[in-house]
Design a protein around this motif. Sequence first.
Motif, mmCIF file in Angstrom:
data_model
loop_
_atom_site.group_PDB
_atom_site.id
_atom_site.type_symbol
_atom_site.label_atom_id
_atom_site.label_comp_id
_atom_site.label_asym_id
_atom_site.label_seq_id
_atom_site.Cartn_x
_atom_site.Cartn_y
_atom_site.Cartn_z
ATOM 1 N N CYS A 1 0.837 -1.209 0.000
ATOM 2 C CA CYS A 1 0.000 0.000 0.000
ATOM 3 C C CYS A 1 0.868 1.254 0.000
ATOM 4 O O CYS A 1 0.573 2.224 -0.706
ATOM 5 C CB CYS A 1 -0.940 0.002 1.203
ATOM 6 N N ASP A 2 1.939 1.231 0.772
ATOM 7 C CA ASP A 2 2.850 2.372 0.821
ATOM 8 C C ASP A 2 3.475 2.621 -0.551
ATOM 9 O O ASP A 2 3.536 3.760 -1.025
ATOM 10 C CB ASP A 2 3.938 2.134 1.873
ATOM 11 N N VAL A 3 3.929 1.548 -1.204
ATOM 12 C CA VAL A 3 4.514 1.670 -2.541
ATOM 13 C C VAL A 3 3.489 2.248 -3.519
ATOM 14 O O VAL A 3 3.798 3.155 -4.292
ATOM 15 C CB VAL A 3 5.019 0.294 -3.045
ATOM 16 N N LEU A 4 2.279 1.739 -3.462
ATOM 17 C CA LEU A 4 1.257 2.177 -4.415
ATOM 18 C C LEU A 4 0.857 3.635 -4.195
ATOM 19 O O LEU A 4 0.615 4.366 -5.150
ATOM 20 C CB LEU A 4 0.031 1.265 -4.343
ATOM 21 N N THR A 5 0.797 4.070 -2.938
ATOM 22 C CA THR A 5 0.401 5.458 -2.684
ATOM 23 C C THR A 5 1.513 6.440 -3.014
ATOM 24 O O THR A 5 1.257 7.629 -3.194
ATOM 25 C CB THR A 5 -0.046 5.670 -1.223
ATOM 26 N N ARG A 6 2.743 5.958 -3.129
ATOM 27 C CA ARG A 6 3.871 6.831 -3.476
ATOM 28 C C ARG A 6 4.287 6.690 -4.942
ATOM 29 O O ARG A 6 5.213 7.349 -5.398
ATOM 30 C CB ARG A 6 5.067 6.519 -2.578
ATOM 31 N N LYS A 7 3.603 5.838 -5.668
ATOM 32 C CA LYS A 7 3.915 5.581 -7.071
ATOM 33 C C LYS A 7 3.782 6.860 -7.892
ATOM 34 O O LYS A 7 2.814 7.598 -7.748
ATOM 35 C CB LYS A 7 2.957 4.489 -7.567
#
Length: 128
Positions: free
Chosen positions: A42-48
């Motif tokens: 989720c962290d990776v996706l929200t910072r993508k």
Amino acid sequence: MYYYTDGDLSNFWLANGYERSETPYGMAIAIRDLPGLSRAICDVLTRKNSNLTDAESRYLRQAMLLLQPTLEAIAAYSDGNEQVTNSIDAMSGVERMAHFVMTETKHGWEAKVSEVDLSEHEDCEEVT
């Protein structure tokens, strides 16, 4: 390395953090810190930097139901937090593909972006 396809994700691989074992029903994969992996994804996706794919948007929506810190994200969105606003707005954007390799460290899960489509590599196996 294992191709991780939970929630129809198609761009995540696990470098470690899992154990493979043979069962009477076939090969089984156990992820040591599944809640931590979910938070890291989720962290990776929200910072993508690019727009989210449909599968990534669905994964985030499902995770929002399971992860308590989501309420903070909703509050940040309502307050106009630029990073959160951009991430949520990207959920409805054009699909683009980035490939991520997730590695479990002593500090939790970490992600690295890969420029290579790992699904075409022979040493990657699919995990569903």
